[in-house]
Design a protein around this motif. Structure first.
Motif, PDB file in Angstrom:
ATOM      1  N   LEU A  26     -16.551  21.359  35.608  1.00 45.54           N
ATOM      2  CA  LEU A  26     -16.830  20.081  34.965  1.00 45.54           C
ATOM      3  C   LEU A  26     -15.533  19.364  34.623  1.00 45.54           C
ATOM      4  O   LEU A  26     -15.416  18.138  34.793  1.00 45.54           O
ATOM      5  CB  LEU A  26     -17.662  20.314  33.695  1.00 45.54           C
ATOM      6  N   SER A  37     -14.628  15.815  36.503  1.00 49.12           N
ATOM      7  CA  SER A  37     -14.482  14.610  35.688  1.00 49.12           C
ATOM      8  C   SER A  37     -13.079  14.026  35.814  1.00 49.12           C
ATOM      9  O   SER A  37     -12.899  12.803  35.757  1.00 49.12           O
ATOM     10  CB  SER A  37     -14.816  14.907  34.219  1.00 49.12           C
ATOM     11  N   VAL A  78     -20.386  14.605  34.377  1.00 51.31           N
ATOM     12  CA  VAL A  78     -19.167  14.481  35.177  1.00 51.31           C
ATOM     13  C   VAL A  78     -18.636  13.048  35.108  1.00 51.31           C
ATOM     14  O   VAL A  78     -17.454  12.814  34.828  1.00 51.31           O
ATOM     15  CB  VAL A  78     -19.436  14.886  36.644  1.00 51.31           C
TER      16      VAL A  78
END
Length: 497
Positions: free
Chosen positions: A33, A37, A67
């Motif tokens: 994650l 991101s 995200v």
């Protein structure tokens, strides 16, 4: 903590291999994650997004939502989440009103969004699975996060617009960080071993703070359900070992009446949190008996990040109450004239604290009307008892005045829920030539249950004052609901007139 995305960086550094987000067989660890991101942040930076720019997104509860959301925050942008079910006209209004630089849209809902983006002159990026994944892989993760001040906007949540044009509630990094920390530490008391149920829409304040940011702040797992359906919710609760269920009252009523799957095991469930509307006491007790977990009711609004009051887990609770103000928040009840009302009397809830929004985006007059002398005026009516517990009476605008008498729909709805055949109930006022308003109830019945209009009417008449019981009763198959599952009283049709 100047940028809300710091929550993710800390959890990724501390427990990168743990599952952060799950959607059925699809999972993202905290390390994944974090990296994904950071790639979104790099993509947005290359598309011209600068600190303070608004970036809209419209997608259901899928792993890409966090995200993209954290990617926007990392680059210093302001997240503007939208309901995926909005039509082009509604999306265009939001994009134009907030001045979004770009909107990211799930392919499932891209048709309306692309039309709206063209109308508003907003760049649009559709997150097609293969193409978008390739696009992200082409961008190296953006290192670190952009510094923001505590008072910089992090999120703009558009209200439902029930009283006119939707307004964007501007929530700062401080608003969301403090409310998330309060939720995680003192209310849910979450830790990395928890599994939070993610059935609340992440484009809504309740889902944003109490599920997404709360889970990420402590390194817990968030298991997602894009569209609430009681059978699927029960499967997820058992399959993933959900420890904290968060929902609105209609979700609790649906689970209470749903058939349990063979071998159903929710033994890990330790806490259930209800908000968004008043939870009928009968539903609360029924859920606790069936699932063996304590239900704590709270209260908040988009404008308060959202949590303002709660039945705290380490204090005595009062079923039917929204509890007491949470850490860092003050509440009081005020009269029409603005003075504070004493315990036992009805007044409008006013709220002050780090959770109160900066204001409505580009709506100075609406902001001045809502926030007076630092107090946000909620429009909700309540009583407070001698112990400081607040009890919602109703929305100020839902108050029914029948023949000069005030009737609070919540009180009548509680009595309706006590009838064994009633599954859901809503009470509204309808125009009456002599009385001003008449009281109407619209209900749905539990599966297999039967009840006549006369039986329902007599049930209430025996339990409340004569001026309070509904003369008009309608039995329907389904009550209209908003995106969070809250019953939409403005859309109710009264047939028995």
């Amino acid at each position: 903590m100047p940028n809300l995305a710091t929550f993710l960086l800390h959890s990724a550094a501390a427990r990168g291999d743990r599952i952060a987000v799950r959607h059925d067989d699809s999972t993202l660890t905290y390390a994944e994650l974090d990296e994904a991101s950071a790639r979104v942040a790099a993509l947005l930076r290359d598309r011209g997004v600068r600190p303070g720019d608004r970036v809209a997104l419209t997608m259901p509860n899928v792993p890409l939502f966090p995200v993209v959301s954290y990617g926007i925050l990392r680059v210093g942008g302001v997240v503007v989440p939208m309901n995926p079910l909005l039509k082009a006209r509604e999306v265009a209004f939001t994009l134009h009103d907030c001045g979004a630089r770009i909107v990211l849209a799930s392919p499932l809902f891209a048709g309306e969004v692309t039309k709206a983006a063209a109308q508003s002159g907003t760049a649009c990026l559709v997150t097609e699975p293969v193409a978008f994944d390739d696009m992200l892989r082409a961008h190296e993760p953006m290192p670190g996060i952009v510094d923001r001040t505590d008072d910089d906007p992090a999120l703009i949540l558009y209200t439902s617009g029930t009283t006119g044009t939707p307004k964007g509630a501007v929530l700062s990094h401080r608003n969301l960080a403090t409310n998330t920390a309060t939720t995680a530490e003192t209310l849910v008391q979450a830790g990395p071993d928890d599994v939070l149920f993610g059935g609340l829409p992440l484009f809504h304040a309740f889902g944003q703070t109490c599920t997404l940011h709360t889970a990420v702040s402590v390194g817990a797992t968030l298991t997602l359900l894009p569209k609430f359906e009681p059978g699927r919710a029960l499967e997820i609760m058992a399959r993933d070992g959900v420890t904290v269920f968060l929902g609105v009252p209609t979700m609790y009523a649906a689970l209470l009446h749903a058939e349990l799957p063979d071998g159903f095991d929710a033994s890990r469930l330790r806490l259930a949190v209800s908000g968004g509307a008043s939870l009928p006491v009968e539903v609360l007790h029924g859920f606790e008996r069936r699932f063996g977990a304590t239900v704590l009711e709270g209260y908040g609004l988009s404008e308060t990040s959202p949590v303002a009051a709660f039945n705290h887990p380490d204090r005595p609770r009062k079923p039917g109450s929204i509890g007491q103000p949470v850490r860092g928040v003050e509440m009081k009840l005020v009269s029409e004239a603005g003075g504070q009302v004493p315990p036992g009397e009805v007044g409008e809830i006013a709220i002050r604290g780090d959770n109160v929004m900066a204001g409505y985006w580009n709506r100075p007059e609406a902001t001045e009307e809502a926030i007076r002398d630092g107090w946000f005026h909620s429009g909700d009516l309540a009583r407070v008892d001698e112990d400081g517990f607040y009890f919602i009476v109703d929305r100020k605008k839902d108050l029914i005045i029948r023949g000069g008498y005030n009737v609070y729909p919540r009180e009548v709805e509680e009595v309706l829920y006590e009838h064994p055949a009633v599954a859901e109930a809503a009470v509204v006022g309808v125009p009456h030539p002599a009385l001003g308003e008449e009281i109407a109830a619209v209900i749905t019945l539990r599966p297999g249950a039967e009840a006549t209009v006369e039986e329902i009417r007599d049930h209430v008449r025996a339990r409340v004052a004569a001026y309070k019981y509904p003369r008009l009763v309608t039995v329907t198959t389904e009550l209209p609901k908003g995106p969070t599952g809250k019953i939409l009283k403005r859309a109710i049709v009264v047939a028995d007139r």
